[in-house]
Design an enzyme around this catalytic site. Structure first.
Site, short mmCIF file in Angstrom:
data_model
loop_
_atom_site.label_atom_id
_atom_site.label_comp_id
_atom_site.label_asym_id
_atom_site.label_seq_id
_atom_site.Cartn_x
_atom_site.Cartn_y
_atom_site.Cartn_z
N ARG A 49 0.85 -1.21 0.00
CA ARG A 49 0.00 0.00 0.00
C ARG A 49 0.88 1.25 0.00
O ARG A 49 0.58 2.26 -0.62
CB ARG A 49 -0.97 -0.01 1.21
N TYR A 101 -17.87 14.76 -16.08
CA TYR A 101 -18.30 13.36 -15.96
C TYR A 101 -19.30 13.26 -14.80
O TYR A 101 -19.08 13.82 -13.71
CB TYR A 101 -17.06 12.48 -15.70
N ASP A 183 -8.99 17.36 -15.16
CA ASP A 183 -9.20 15.95 -15.50
C ASP A 183 -8.89 15.81 -16.99
O ASP A 183 -9.62 16.30 -17.84
CB ASP A 183 -10.66 15.56 -15.18
N LYS A 208 -9.26 4.53 -19.15
CA LYS A 208 -9.61 4.94 -20.51
C LYS A 208 -8.39 4.85 -21.44
O LYS A 208 -7.79 3.81 -21.54
CB LYS A 208 -10.22 6.33 -20.48
#
Ligand SMILES: Cc1ncc(COP(=O)(O)O)c(C=O)c1O
Length: 396
Positions: A49, A101, A183, A208
């Protein structure tokens, strides 16, 4: 040798492979934890992590592609946006562009609102920005409050493909001591680098274009300022939404072909946009690579390409829904940026949770369809879409 972006998609600037036996494909360090050589000693990695070599290879690659100091890989684009929102305190105010979005709008209106972060949205695109900046109609200054901390945008926007001048907005936010968060999912670092234009933080849904194969969820945050990097790193470590070693490897593998995928998808998108318009099947075609698009000149200035996203309108709600049933090669699915061409119905999918009045104001209707163009043969895509539109009853 100064490595061009096409090369940096495949080779890091300083690619030290001495620890990985010369492996050409970066190894997947599929481990949760790392043994310590002794007390107070570390191999450089302690627990995945906090840091994992495969994730780090991806983070270094994306930092290089976006010209940032550091990048951070998250388990999804929304996890990345959430970590950025954790930079803010209760009572802070953020200005957003109104066309975003739907998942970002949902996050802002619910969890961020619960954390007492306030939002104001405004149309910051093209000509409106001229008004905002110059003739005082909707001056951005009027939206700034004493507690305003940041401006959050996408460009081109999802789904209406509005274009925002990043450099001018960046000058403006810098003057007012605000962070500019961009973004950059729709263009990928191959076509646009917002940090170079004055943004402070860049976000990607790595699901994407960056990964490009519709086979992994991922999110990325890139920044250049050391203090911002430290905070994002702390948020990733503390919230734990890190990208797994295997998924990091999938994204790394996808990035190797980013340049060729972006070029081909853009070429296809240009052909499809022209055909949609010339065939008369679409009542409105929104593609920023068209000279008539109001954001065309800004795109030319700030990006090296126009991307592969097209939004278009058909005559009726019924036709729109029927097209989604009729497409065969093109799949009716909610995503973008993969090698497969997808068609999306924003009102029931990506933007289902956006308030109706906001959709109306942004121009998103039940006749609006969004195409995420892939890298198949453009001829076949046109054949499939043409047949689907005809069978759905859309006249040309
Ligand atoms: C522009 C944009 N940003 C962020 C996201 C969220 O990314 P993810 O689905 O990887 O969480 C999406 C998803 O479609 C998007 O289109």
């Amino acid at each position: 040798m100064e490595k061009e972006i096409q090369t940096r998609c495949i080779h890091l600037e300083n690619d030290d492979r001495s620890n990985v036996y010369g492996a050409i494909s970066y190894p997947i360090f599929q481990t949760a934890t790392f043994a310590h050589p002794g007390v107070g000693m570390s191999t450089g990695y302690d627990y995945s992590r906090a840091g994992n070599p495969t994730r780090e290879q991806l983070e270094k690659t994306v930092a290089s592609l976006e010209s940032g100091r550091r990048a951070f890989a998250f388990s999804s684009g929304m996890a990345a946006i959430t970590a950025v929102m954790e930079l803010f305190e209760p009572g802070d105010h953020i200005i957003t562009d109104s066309d975003l979005y739907g998942g970002s709008i949902r996050l802002f209106n619910t969890l961020c609102a619960k954390n007492q972060i306030e939002f104001t949205s405004a149309d910051l695109s093209g000509d409106n920005w001229e008004h905002i900046a110059q003739d005082g109609k909707i001056r951005l200054e009027e939206l700034i409050q004493p507690n305003t901390r940041a401006v959050f945008i996408e460009t081109p926007t999802n789904p209406m493909m509005n274009v925002i001048d990043i450099q001018r907005l960046g000058e403006y936010t810098a003057k007012h001591g605000l962070l500019l968060i961009v973004d950059n999912t729709f263009l990928s670092p191959y076509f646009q680098n917002p940090l170079k234009l004055g943004a402070d933080i860049v976000i990607h849904s790595g699901t994407k274009f960056i990964s490009g194969h519709n086979d992994v969820l991922a999110g990325l945050v890139v920044a250049d300022r050391e203090d911002i990097c430290d905070k994002i790193g702390f948020n990733l470590l503390s919230t734990g939404a890190c990208l797994s070693p295997f998924d990091s490897w999938l994204v790394l593998r996808g990035i190797k072909t980013l340049a060729v995928r972006m070029e081909k998808a853009q070429e296809n998108a240009g052909e499809l946009a022209d055909w949609l318009e010339q065939s008369g099947y679409a009542k409105k075609v929104i593609y920023p690579g068209k000279k008539e698009h109001p954001g065309y000149d800004i795109m030319k200035k700030q990006a090296s390409g126009f991307g592969a996203m097209i939004t278009f309108e058909v005559e009726s709600r019924e036709i729109a829904r029927e097209v989604l049933k009729q497409v065969k090669l093109i799949r009716f699915a909610e995503s973008l940026g993969g090698v497969e061409t997808l068609i999306t119905y924003p009102v029931t999918q990506t933007h289902a949770d956006v308030p109706k009045d906001v959709l109306k104001k942004n121009g998103v209707t039940d006749r609006t369809l969004r195409l995420a163009v892939g890298i198949e043969s453009a001829k076949n895509l046109i054949e499939d879409l043409g047949r689907a539109l005809k069978e759905a009853g859309q006249s040309g």
